[in-house]
Enzyme design. Sequence first.
Site, PDB file in Angstrom:
ATOM      1  N   CYS A  39      43.351  61.242  22.109  1.00  0.00           N
ATOM      2  CA  CYS A  39      42.213  61.102  23.026  1.00  0.00           C
ATOM      3  C   CYS A  39      41.152  60.190  22.423  1.00  0.00           C
ATOM      4  O   CYS A  39      40.546  59.368  23.118  1.00  0.00           O
ATOM      5  CB  CYS A  39      41.601  62.471  23.321  1.00  0.00           C
ATOM      6  N   HIS A  99      44.656  59.742  33.613  1.00  0.00           N
ATOM      7  CA  HIS A  99      44.931  61.126  34.005  1.00  0.00           C
ATOM      8  C   HIS A  99      45.306  61.284  35.475  1.00  0.00           C
ATOM      9  O   HIS A  99      45.510  62.398  35.949  1.00  0.00           O
ATOM     10  CB  HIS A  99      43.715  61.998  33.681  1.00  0.00           C
ATOM     11  N   CYS A 109      46.782  43.970  48.787  1.00  0.00           N
ATOM     12  CA  CYS A 109      47.029  42.875  49.729  1.00  0.00           C
ATOM     13  C   CYS A 109      48.496  42.480  49.838  1.00  0.00           C
ATOM     14  O   CYS A 109      48.912  41.963  50.874  1.00  0.00           O
ATOM     15  CB  CYS A 109      46.224  41.637  49.321  1.00  0.00           C
ATOM     16  N   HIS A 110      49.271  42.691  48.764  1.00  0.00           N
ATOM     17  CA  HIS A 110      50.642  42.179  48.728  1.00  0.00           C
ATOM     18  C   HIS A 110      51.674  43.306  48.739  1.00  0.00           C
ATOM     19  O   HIS A 110      51.494  44.318  48.057  1.00  0.00           O
ATOM     20  CB  HIS A 110      50.856  41.332  47.470  1.00  0.00           C
ATOM     21  N   GLU A 168      28.525  46.877  41.998  1.00  0.00           N
ATOM     22  CA  GLU A 168      29.741  46.572  42.756  1.00  0.00           C
ATOM     23  C   GLU A 168      30.577  47.840  42.926  1.00  0.00           C
ATOM     24  O   GLU A 168      30.915  48.508  41.947  1.00  0.00           O
ATOM     25  CB  GLU A 168      30.557  45.507  42.024  1.00  0.00           C
ATOM     26  N   GLU A 390      43.838  26.427  55.001  1.00  0.00           N
ATOM     27  CA  GLU A 390      43.709  25.347  55.975  1.00  0.00           C
ATOM     28  C   GLU A 390      43.931  23.984  55.331  1.00  0.00           C
ATOM     29  O   GLU A 390      44.271  23.013  56.003  1.00  0.00           O
ATOM     30  CB  GLU A 390      42.312  25.422  56.587  1.00  0.00           C
ATOM     31  N   ARG A 414      39.193  26.933  64.088  1.00  0.00           N
ATOM     32  CA  ARG A 414      40.079  28.075  63.866  1.00  0.00           C
ATOM     33  C   ARG A 414      40.278  28.926  65.108  1.00  0.00           C
ATOM     34  O   ARG A 414      41.372  29.455  65.334  1.00  0.00           O
ATOM     35  CB  ARG A 414      39.526  28.931  62.720  1.00  0.00           C
TER      36      ARG A 414
END
Length: 585
Positions: A39, A99, A109-110, A168, A390, A414
Site C-alpha cells: 500500500c 480498488h 468514444c471508440h 475540471e 472536414e 455543414r
Amino acid sequence: MSSRIGIVLAALLVLVSATVLWAGGSEPLAKLHEGKATCADCHGSSKKISVDDSEKGVNKNCVGCHGTLAEMGKKSQEEVNPHKSHLGDINCTACHHGHTASWAYCLSCHPFDMKIAGGGATPTMAAPVAKAKKRAEKVDVVVIGAGAAGFTAAITAHDAGAKVVIIEKQPITGGNSMLAAGGMNAAETTFQKEKGIADSVDLMYKDTMTGGGNLNDPALAMVLAKNSAGSVAWLTGLGADLSDVGRMGGASVNRTHRPKGGAAVGAHITEVLRKNAAQRNIDIRVNSKVVKILEDKKGRVTGVRVAGKHSGEYTINAKAVIIAAGGFSANPERVAYYRPEYKGMTTSNQPGATGDGIDLGTAVGGDVKDMKEIQIHPTVAAGSRTLITEAVRGNGAILVNHDGKRFVNELTTRDKASAAILAQKGQTAYLVFDDGVRKSLKQIDGYFHLNLVQQGATLKDLAAAIKVPAETLEATVASYNKGVDDKNDAEFKRPDLPRPLRTAKYYAIEVKPGVHYTMGGLKITTGSEVVAKDGRTIAGLFAAGEGTGGVHGKNRLGGNSISQTITFGRIAGENAARLVKNTRP
C-alpha cells in the site's frame, strides 16, 4: 550455471507477472500487485492515507514503477496502442484503478476490443482515506473547464498577474478541443501572407455571418474575425505550429491553420497549452466538479463550491469566475429536448460535454442564446463516434452515395452537407479519395489505424469493396477530374478544386451525420462578460468557448471553433485579471 538458470527464472517470473497484470480478469490492481508492491508503494508511508482529487501522488508512484506514458507506449504490442494517442500525457488513473474495475478511457468514444488489467474486477476494501476538514481556499480567478478556452483564459489571467486555479470534472484535461481535427480559421495572418493568400477580416466576418444564416451576434462575429490573427500569433508564441493553411466549408479562401503536414490541430494545441500551464505552475484539478457559483447579497460572484472525487465539497473564494466548460452535444436528453429530430443520433464529442457550465451560469441569473441551434457534422465514420475531419474534403475528397454518384458540393456548410447525406439511400455516404489526398493530410493515417478505410488498387476494386456500381463510380471520378482540369465544377459548383483523384490507391470511408456542436449557450458581451436576463452583466462572471451563444448563429463554420476558444479565452482571462486588479485594496 546456476546463476544463469536464476536469471532465466527471474525473467520468466517478470514475463508471467506482466501477462497476469495485462490480461484483464476479475482481480483489481491492488490485488494483482500483492507480493509485488505494498500500500505504501502507491499511497506513501503516512499512517492516514490521503488521496488528492487529481491523484497526483498515486500517478507519480505508477510512473516510478512502470515508466512514463511514452515509455509504456514503446513497450505496447497491441494493434491500437493505449499509451500513445491523441489524448497526450494523461494520468495513469484515468484508466487504471486500484480498488475498483479499471476501464480504458479510449472506450468513451471508440469500440476497441481493448483488454486492461483488472477490467473485470469487483470493488475491494481499500484502506480508509483521511477525510479532509471543511475548508475554504482563496484565489483571484477560478476557471471552470480545462479545454482550450479554459487553458487560454487561465494562462492569460496568470500572465496578467492573477492567481488562478482550473477546475475540471473529467479525469483528463483537453475537453472537446483535444478532438478538434480540421484547423483554426484566421484572417490576415503572417502564414497566409507568406503563401500569397489574400484574405481580410471583413471577408472572414462575412463568411461567418453567411454560414450562420445571419443569426450570429454581429459584434461577436466581428470580434472573432478581428482578433483571429492575433490569436494565431499568441499560440505561435507559446510554441504551436500553425504554419499549414488549408480551406474548410464555407470559407472563401484558404484560412484554416494547422500543424505542418496537415496534422490534427486539437491534440497539438492542447499539448502546447498543457505545457505552458505546467511551466507557470498553474493549479489544475481534475476529478473535481464545480457544483455551484457563489454570490454575495449584491449579486456579485464571489467564488465556487467544488465537489472533489476524494476530498468532498469545499469552497474556493475568488474575485472572478470564468465558465469554459463547453457545450452539450454529449447530453442526448438535452439535445433531443431542443431538437427532437436528433434523438438517437450519435455524437462526435467526448463524454464531459454535457452542458454543466451553462447550467451553472443560468443558476446565477445568466441568460442564454440560440439553444436550439445544434450542429450535426456530415462526416462521422459510420458505426463509430470518430469524426472524419472536414480537411479531408478540403484537400480534395468527394462524397458519393450508394449508387456511386456525387450529390453535393463537398465544401458547402455543414448543415447543408448533412441534410444532403440524410437524403441519400441508407442516410450514409462514402468519402472517396486517392493516395494524393492521403499524403497531403497527415491525420488521414489515423483513420487507417482505426480500420475505418476501405481501399482498392483501382476504382473498380474500390467499387467492389464498398458495393457500388463500378462504371458509375469511375464516371463520377472522371467527371470530377475534368472539373478540376477545367477549374470549374459545373455540376455542384464546388469553389475549391485542389487536386484530381488519379493517384492509386483509392480509398473510401462510410460516413453519416452526428451531433457535433452546440451553437447556443450563455449570452455574453464582446468582453466575455455573462449577461443576465435583465440585460445587466453579472459582476465577476465571464464565459468563453462552446458554452456561449451568439458567435456562430445557426451553423458554425469548420475552423471557427478553435478560433473562438482562443480569442474569447484570451478576452475572458484579460478582463478577469483586470477586474481582480481593480478590486484589490
